[in-house]
Design an enzyme around this catalytic site. Sequence first.
Site, PDB file in Angstrom:
ATOM      1  N   HIS A 202      -5.798   2.119  -4.506  1.00 56.34           N
ATOM      2  CA  HIS A 202      -4.887   1.578  -3.493  1.00 56.34           C
ATOM      3  C   HIS A 202      -4.552   0.147  -3.884  1.00 56.34           C
ATOM      4  O   HIS A 202      -5.025  -0.368  -4.902  1.00 56.34           O
ATOM      5  CB  HIS A 202      -5.546   1.612  -2.103  1.00 56.34           C
ATOM      6  CG  HIS A 202      -6.764   0.741  -1.996  1.00 56.34           C
ATOM      7  ND1 HIS A 202      -6.989  -0.114  -0.945  1.00 56.34           N
ATOM      8  CD2 HIS A 202      -7.839   0.569  -2.829  1.00 56.34           C
ATOM      9  CE1 HIS A 202      -8.133  -0.748  -1.104  1.00 56.34           C
ATOM     10  NE2 HIS A 202      -8.674  -0.351  -2.246  1.00 56.34           N
TER      11      HIS A 202
ATOM     12  N   CYS B 202       0.809  -1.224   0.000  1.00 55.01           N
ATOM     13  CA  CYS B 202       0.000   0.000   0.000  1.00 55.01           C
ATOM     14  C   CYS B 202       0.836   1.265   0.000  1.00 55.01           C
ATOM     15  O   CYS B 202       0.585   2.201  -0.773  1.00 55.01           O
ATOM     16  CB  CYS B 202      -0.972  -0.008   1.169  1.00 55.01           C
ATOM     17  SG  CYS B 202      -0.230   0.239   2.802  1.00 55.01           S
TER      18      CYS B 202
ATOM     19  N   HIS C 196      -3.068   1.581   6.680  1.00 57.75           N
ATOM     20  CA  HIS C 196      -3.298   1.399   5.245  1.00 57.75           C
ATOM     21  C   HIS C 196      -3.477   2.776   4.623  1.00 57.75           C
ATOM     22  O   HIS C 196      -3.904   3.720   5.295  1.00 57.75           O
ATOM     23  CB  HIS C 196      -4.541   0.540   5.016  1.00 57.75           C
ATOM     24  CG  HIS C 196      -4.772   0.178   3.581  1.00 57.75           C
ATOM     25  ND1 HIS C 196      -3.874  -0.576   2.861  1.00 57.75           N
ATOM     26  CD2 HIS C 196      -5.788   0.488   2.728  1.00 57.75           C
ATOM     27  CE1 HIS C 196      -4.344  -0.745   1.626  1.00 57.75           C
ATOM     28  NE2 HIS C 196      -5.495  -0.097   1.521  1.00 57.75           N
TER      29      HIS C 196
END
Length: 302
Positions: free
Chosen positions: A274, A206, A262
């Site tokens: 993402h 990420c 995240h």
Amino acid sequence: MPRLLSVKTIVIIFTGILLITTAVSCNQRNQGPEVKSLPKKVNPPVHAEYVKESDGTVWIPLDQVARSFGLRHKEQDHKIKIGYTDVMLEIESGSKKAKAFGKAVTLSKAPITRNGIVYVDEASLSRLLNTNVQFDHKNQLLHVESLYSPEDDAAVDHSKDSKLKRYKLLSVADNQDQLVSFAKQYLGVPYEFGAEPYEQSKTFDCSSFTQHVYKRFGQSLPRLARDQAKLGKRVERSELQVGDLIFFTVPGRFENDKVAGHVGIYIGDGRFIHTWGEPGVQISPLDSGYWNKMILSMRRIS
């Protein structure tokens, strides 16, 4: 007498039910990590098949520590990476040099490898996790308190703008359409925990994805999501612009749930791009679904 349905009608009804079921399951897929798989606030003791040296040193298997927190554990070329969506700990067998939460640390003893398993001593494990680690030798149980870093408390309040290294080539704010196009060209690129630079690995996790995209537009971001979340200025949902970063909590990952676990990039129309699991780089809705419930903060890095 009730009227019997024809075979054709039954087939049509069955097909419709099947299509609805398939659509629902597809919409539920890849929305995010299953919460039930995440580590709890209080970690139960973990059985650890330790190795004890003649000098009294107790070596604990690192993979079992990772599993106790529900974290990923990756070994490659004597290097070990542990984390969730990005890397939290980096250790190398035979070396006292390591990284914990993005910071360099020196271990009390160099990790060892036995039968393909990497072990660390109790003192080094405590230093890596920055928490209390106790090993019950008699019952072979490892007691580890919740993960904590000295910077976790500082990560909670982002009210002030933070400085970051930037290059005056392009800019995120002035090239929003180009940023979206650039990011979208990586749709489907595989997710890999602890990914090496894209040029080398052709994969992302990420934070390496956001780092890669921002680098193209003159911004040099830190490697970890938790550190990226300390930069720029906080914005509200109503102020969100294309190119802003969105940070999400991962419940139970840290002692403090307000630490980013995240990150993704807002691309407009209530969506963000993402990478997570399958199919890798993907676009998800911001205002509904799994990730909407996990939003921690939104920040403008420009």
